[in-house]
Design a protein around this motif. Structure first.
Motif, short mmCIF file in Angstrom:
data_model
loop_
_atom_site.label_atom_id
_atom_site.label_comp_id
_atom_site.label_asym_id
_atom_site.label_seq_id
_atom_site.Cartn_x
_atom_site.Cartn_y
_atom_site.Cartn_z
N CYS A 157 4.52 -7.32 -2.85
CA CYS A 157 4.43 -6.07 -3.46
C CYS A 157 5.61 -5.98 -4.51
CB CYS A 157 4.19 -4.75 -2.77
SG CYS A 157 4.32 -3.36 -3.65
N THR A 158 5.55 -5.69 -5.76
CA THR A 158 6.84 -5.59 -6.49
C THR A 158 6.52 -4.22 -7.40
OG1 THR A 158 6.11 -7.02 -8.28
CG2 THR A 158 7.63 -8.01 -6.50
N VAL A 159 7.56 -3.53 -7.75
CA VAL A 159 7.71 -2.47 -8.37
C VAL A 159 8.79 -2.66 -9.77
CG1 VAL A 159 8.15 0.10 -8.64
CG2 VAL A 159 7.32 -0.96 -6.35
N GLU A 160 7.91 -2.17 -10.99
CA GLU A 160 8.93 -2.41 -12.13
C GLU A 160 9.22 -1.04 -12.72
OE1 GLU A 160 6.74 -4.86 -14.86
OE2 GLU A 160 7.02 -6.66 -13.50
N GLY A 161 10.44 -0.81 -13.16
CA GLY A 161 10.68 0.34 -13.97
C GLY A 161 11.20 1.49 -13.32
N THR A 162 11.70 1.28 -12.20
CA THR A 162 12.37 2.04 -11.28
C THR A 162 13.45 1.44 -10.52
OG1 THR A 162 12.14 3.94 -10.02
CG2 THR A 162 10.66 2.18 -9.36
N SER A 163 14.36 2.16 -9.92
CA SER A 163 15.13 1.45 -8.91
C SER A 163 15.56 2.64 -7.66
CB SER A 163 16.56 1.43 -9.87
OG SER A 163 17.22 2.91 -9.94
N ASN A 164 15.74 1.72 -6.52
CA ASN A 164 15.94 2.32 -5.32
C ASN A 164 14.82 3.15 -4.97
OD1 ASN A 164 17.21 2.41 -2.72
ND2 ASN A 164 18.28 4.65 -3.60
N PRO A 165 13.54 2.63 -5.10
CA PRO A 165 12.40 3.35 -4.76
C PRO A 165 12.08 3.35 -3.01
CG PRO A 165 11.61 1.19 -5.47
CD PRO A 165 13.12 1.30 -5.60
N ASN A 166 11.51 4.31 -2.73
CA ASN A 166 10.83 4.31 -1.25
C ASN A 166 9.62 3.22 -1.39
OD1 ASN A 166 13.01 5.77 -0.50
ND2 ASN A 166 11.28 7.54 0.14
N LEU A 167 9.53 2.49 -0.34
CA LEU A 167 8.12 1.39 -0.48
C LEU A 167 7.53 1.52 0.81
CD1 LEU A 167 9.95 -1.62 -2.15
CD2 LEU A 167 8.49 -0.07 -3.26
N TYR A 168 6.10 1.47 0.71
CA TYR A 168 5.15 1.52 1.79
C TYR A 168 4.20 0.58 1.84
CZ TYR A 168 7.31 6.33 0.87
OH TYR A 168 8.02 7.48 0.66
N TRP A 169 3.69 0.11 3.11
CA TRP A 169 2.40 -0.58 3.17
C TRP A 169 1.56 0.22 3.85
CZ3 TRP A 169 0.98 -4.69 0.64
CH2 TRP A 169 1.77 -5.59 0.24
N TYR A 170 0.42 0.27 3.45
CA TYR A 170 -0.74 0.90 4.26
C TYR A 170 -2.02 -0.27 4.40
CZ TYR A 170 1.19 5.54 2.85
OH TYR A 170 1.79 6.60 2.43
N ARG A 171 -2.75 0.20 5.60
CA ARG A 171 -3.85 -0.52 5.72
C ARG A 171 -5.06 0.39 5.62
NH1 ARG A 171 -3.65 -4.22 10.66
NH2 ARG A 171 -3.93 -2.24 11.75
N GLN A 172 -6.08 0.00 4.94
CA GLN A 172 -7.27 0.75 5.05
C GLN A 172 -8.58 0.06 5.55
OE1 GLN A 172 -8.49 2.21 1.02
NE2 GLN A 172 -9.41 4.11 1.88
N ALA A 173 -9.11 0.58 6.52
CA ALA A 173 -10.38 0.03 6.87
C ALA A 173 -11.57 0.39 6.14
CB ALA A 173 -10.76 0.44 8.46
N ALA A 174 -12.57 -0.11 5.92
CA ALA A 174 -13.82 0.14 5.27
C ALA A 174 -14.21 1.61 5.65
CB ALA A 174 -14.81 -0.79 5.54
N GLY A 175 -14.39 2.45 4.65
CA GLY A 175 -14.76 3.92 4.96
C GLY A 175 -14.00 4.84 5.29
N ARG A 176 -12.55 4.34 5.61
CA ARG A 176 -11.55 5.34 6.26
C ARG A 176 -10.29 5.64 5.31
NH1 ARG A 176 -12.37 4.48 11.69
NH2 ARG A 176 -10.91 6.09 12.15
N GLY A 177 -9.63 6.37 5.71
CA GLY A 177 -8.35 6.70 5.43
C GLY A 177 -7.40 5.85 5.41
N LEU A 178 -6.04 5.91 4.88
CA LEU A 178 -5.21 5.05 5.13
C LEU A 178 -4.27 5.18 6.25
CD1 LEU A 178 -6.04 5.00 1.97
CD2 LEU A 178 -3.62 4.61 1.31
#
Lengths: 110, 114
Positions: B23-44
């Motif tokens: 995952c890469t982010v452009e256009g900002t500096s020192n962002p908070n970064l997150y990884w989520y997983r989502q199962a089918a039909g569910r929330g994150l």
């Protein structure tokens, strides 16, 4: 633990009608809420947010209402369109964390 | 404007194989970064978050790990995939280190473990 949940898993509306998606939260300390829209196979998209010092906020065709007394949020979509079909998440943003519920699937009938 | 990229978009891997999602982010500096997983039909489900280079917090114990080698790069890894690792993986970023900032999500990676 504390959680954000939704009342209805699926909402079906006629194109052109208004949609109301409800959400209950349990964390009484929550002070910031976000509504996200997630289309199939895509990442959630920010729609609108509201802070606890407000009870209503309006965007383009969308309005979010916050009732802190009963810990309830709603998202109102005016003149619902086929492109509004998606899963909508009410999210509690506390600290660095987002708490997602199961979402409500909005289906728009032509 | 800020943009967030994830790759690959889809991935099919056998059980026991390694994993690396980027995952890469452009256009900002020192962002908070997150990884989520989502199962089918569910929330994150929040897996990891990072407030800076080399700083990783894990929310759920599992056979996954995360690393942040650069300010705007976040990597999700596994040495040996399990069937239960299948899902839709989403990376997100936000500004600030305190509550009250919306998170912006990437397009996601659909992982199928066979």
């Amino acid at each position: 633990g504390e959680s954000v949940g939704l009342h209805l898993p699926t909402l079906s509306v006629q194109e052109g009608d208004n949609s109301i998606i409800n959400c209950a939260y349990s964390n009484s300390a929550s002070d910031y809420f976000i509504w996200y829209k997630q289309e199939s196979g895509k990442g959630p998209q920010f729609i609108i947010d509201i802070r606890s010092n407000m009870d209503k906020r309006q965007g383009q065709r969308v309005t979010v209402l916050l009732n802190k007394t009963v810990k309830h949020l709603s998202l109102q979509i005016a003149a619902t369109q086929p492109g509004d079909s998606a899963v909508y998440f009410c999210v509690d943003n506390a600290g660095n964390m987002l708490t997602f519920g199961g979402g409500t699937r909005l289906m728009v009938k032509p | 404007s800020q943009t967030i990229h994830q790759w690959p978009a889809t991935l099919v891997q056998p059980v026991g194989s390694p994993l690396s999602l980027e995952c890469t982010v452009e256009g900002t500096s020192n962002p908070n970064l997150y990884w989520y997983r989502q199962a089918a039909g569910r929330g994150l489900q929040l897996l990891f978050y990072s407030v800076g280079i080399g700083q990783i917090s894990s929310e759920v114990p599992q056979n996954l790990s995360a690393s942040r080698p650069q300010d705007r790069q976040f990597i999700l890894s596994s040495k040996k995939l399990l069937l239960s690792d299948s899902g839709f993986y989403l990376c997100a970023w936000s500004q600030g280190t305190s509550g009250g900032y919306e998170q912006y999500f990437g397009p996601g990676t659909r992982l199928t473990v066979t």
